[in-house]
Design an enzyme around this catalytic site. Sequence first.
Site, PDB file in Angstrom:
ATOM      1  N   TYR A 295       4.895  -7.355  15.984  1.00  0.00           N
ATOM      2  CA  TYR A 295       4.996  -6.121  15.197  1.00  0.00           C
ATOM      3  C   TYR A 295       5.626  -4.997  16.016  1.00  0.00           C
ATOM      4  O   TYR A 295       6.619  -4.388  15.593  1.00  0.00           O
ATOM      5  CB  TYR A 295       3.617  -5.709  14.704  1.00  0.00           C
ATOM      6  CG  TYR A 295       3.611  -4.516  13.783  1.00  0.00           C
ATOM      7  CD1 TYR A 295       4.223  -4.572  12.529  1.00  0.00           C
ATOM      8  CD2 TYR A 295       2.985  -3.328  14.148  1.00  0.00           C
ATOM      9  CE1 TYR A 295       4.218  -3.481  11.670  1.00  0.00           C
ATOM     10  CE2 TYR A 295       2.970  -2.232  13.292  1.00  0.00           C
ATOM     11  CZ  TYR A 295       3.583  -2.307  12.058  1.00  0.00           C
ATOM     12  OH  TYR A 295       3.575  -1.221  11.212  1.00  0.00           O
TER      13      TYR A 295
ATOM     14  N   PHE B 163       0.816  -1.214   0.000  1.00  0.00           N
ATOM     15  CA  PHE B 163       0.000   0.000   0.000  1.00  0.00           C
ATOM     16  C   PHE B 163       0.851   1.265   0.000  1.00  0.00           C
ATOM     17  O   PHE B 163       0.898   2.021  -0.983  1.00  0.00           O
ATOM     18  CB  PHE B 163      -0.944  -0.057   1.200  1.00  0.00           C
ATOM     19  CG  PHE B 163      -1.525   1.259   1.634  1.00  0.00           C
ATOM     20  CD1 PHE B 163      -2.182   2.077   0.730  1.00  0.00           C
ATOM     21  CD2 PHE B 163      -1.415   1.680   2.950  1.00  0.00           C
ATOM     22  CE1 PHE B 163      -2.720   3.298   1.133  1.00  0.00           C
ATOM     23  CE2 PHE B 163      -1.949   2.883   3.362  1.00  0.00           C
ATOM     24  CZ  PHE B 163      -2.600   3.693   2.459  1.00  0.00           C
TER      25      PHE B 163
ATOM     26  N   ARG C  35      -7.827  -3.281   9.409  1.00  0.00           N
ATOM     27  CA  ARG C  35      -7.686  -2.017  10.114  1.00  0.00           C
ATOM     28  C   ARG C  35      -8.978  -1.215   9.998  1.00  0.00           C
ATOM     29  O   ARG C  35      -9.820  -1.466   9.144  1.00  0.00           O
ATOM     30  CB  ARG C  35      -6.478  -1.245   9.578  1.00  0.00           C
ATOM     31  CG  ARG C  35      -5.165  -1.803  10.068  1.00  0.00           C
ATOM     32  CD  ARG C  35      -3.955  -1.126   9.467  1.00  0.00           C
ATOM     33  NE  ARG C  35      -3.677  -1.539   8.099  1.00  0.00           N
ATOM     34  CZ  ARG C  35      -2.583  -1.208   7.434  1.00  0.00           C
ATOM     35  NH1 ARG C  35      -1.671  -0.449   8.005  1.00  0.00           N
ATOM     36  NH2 ARG C  35      -2.405  -1.636   6.199  1.00  0.00           N
TER      37      ARG C  35
END
Length: 344
Positions: A176, A39, A217
């Site tokens: 993460y 993205f 998300r």
Amino acid sequence: MGSGTGASDAKPMTSWSTLGKRKGRESMKTAIITGAAGFMGSHLVDKLVENDYFVVAIDNLATGTWDNLKHHRDEHVKRLTWDITEYPPDDVLSIDQADVVVHLASAASPIHYRRLALETLRVNSIGTENALKLARKFQARFILGSTSEVYGDPQVSPQSETYWGHVNPNGERACYDEGKRYGEAIAMEYHRQFGLDLRILRFFNCYGPRMQSEDGRVVPNFVRQALEGKPLTVYGDGQQTRSFCYVSDEVEGIYQAIIRDGLSGEVFNIGNPEERTILNFAQAVAKVAGVPLYTEFRPLPADDPTNRCPNIDKAKKYLGWSPKVSLEEGLEKTFAYFKEQLGQ
């Protein structure tokens, strides 16, 4: 690029060949971008090509797709499918020049980084060091794409670059959060020990076209649900806050970090300081979609941050950067993209 397999017996990347000279590109700078098919990475490719860079786009396609770059000609963008946690193939070893290396490779959404938890840890550790070695080989400027998640569930707001964070090192998000924190640590050691010219950028809730509709998300969730006439899923009581930055603004922040001198070793928040509750954001999505607001509440996931708001004073001062795109404008562009993707 998502994360890689990171086989334990992979050879260490200790040397790079510099074969030949740039042909036909003498007047162009070269940028290497990891995670280029994703993205944010694909939008950065667009920005650099517009500014006369030749881009070496690297991705292992774990979460990205070359379709995001299909509008670029080969003379502007060289696509290399490579898992950066592994030993580089010949087409990577034959890269002859780089002026800047931008490391964006990593799964970024909770759905993807939980599915690829070990790969996410590896790409932010082994992968980051391999990207650093690449920059060091060419004496290139290095940009590390980090995240606001290094702040964890912050105990201060807004968050400035000097805040050390409040992170659960054993939680489900740690693959993460801690992966990115380690990436920052090793990058700074390359700066201290080898004098590598680098900048660390912490991104806050970037959104826009080319996000995956099933990303998980809040932006793609809400936009897709609104388009499908479904209730917007709100986790917790909806009073947790986020700061949403449209992708063109985020990419402009990266670009300014690339082109400005005298910033080696600096860390910058890149995000929109306009803080909103999730319920307020849901109202904004429903308004842009032109539908009544219906919500469905679900339990808050473990270690989900209660607030997110960047202090961007440093980026304003040293990068001359601040976001320009309003939430309404950004959402309208995002809705237009998702309508096309969902065939509406």
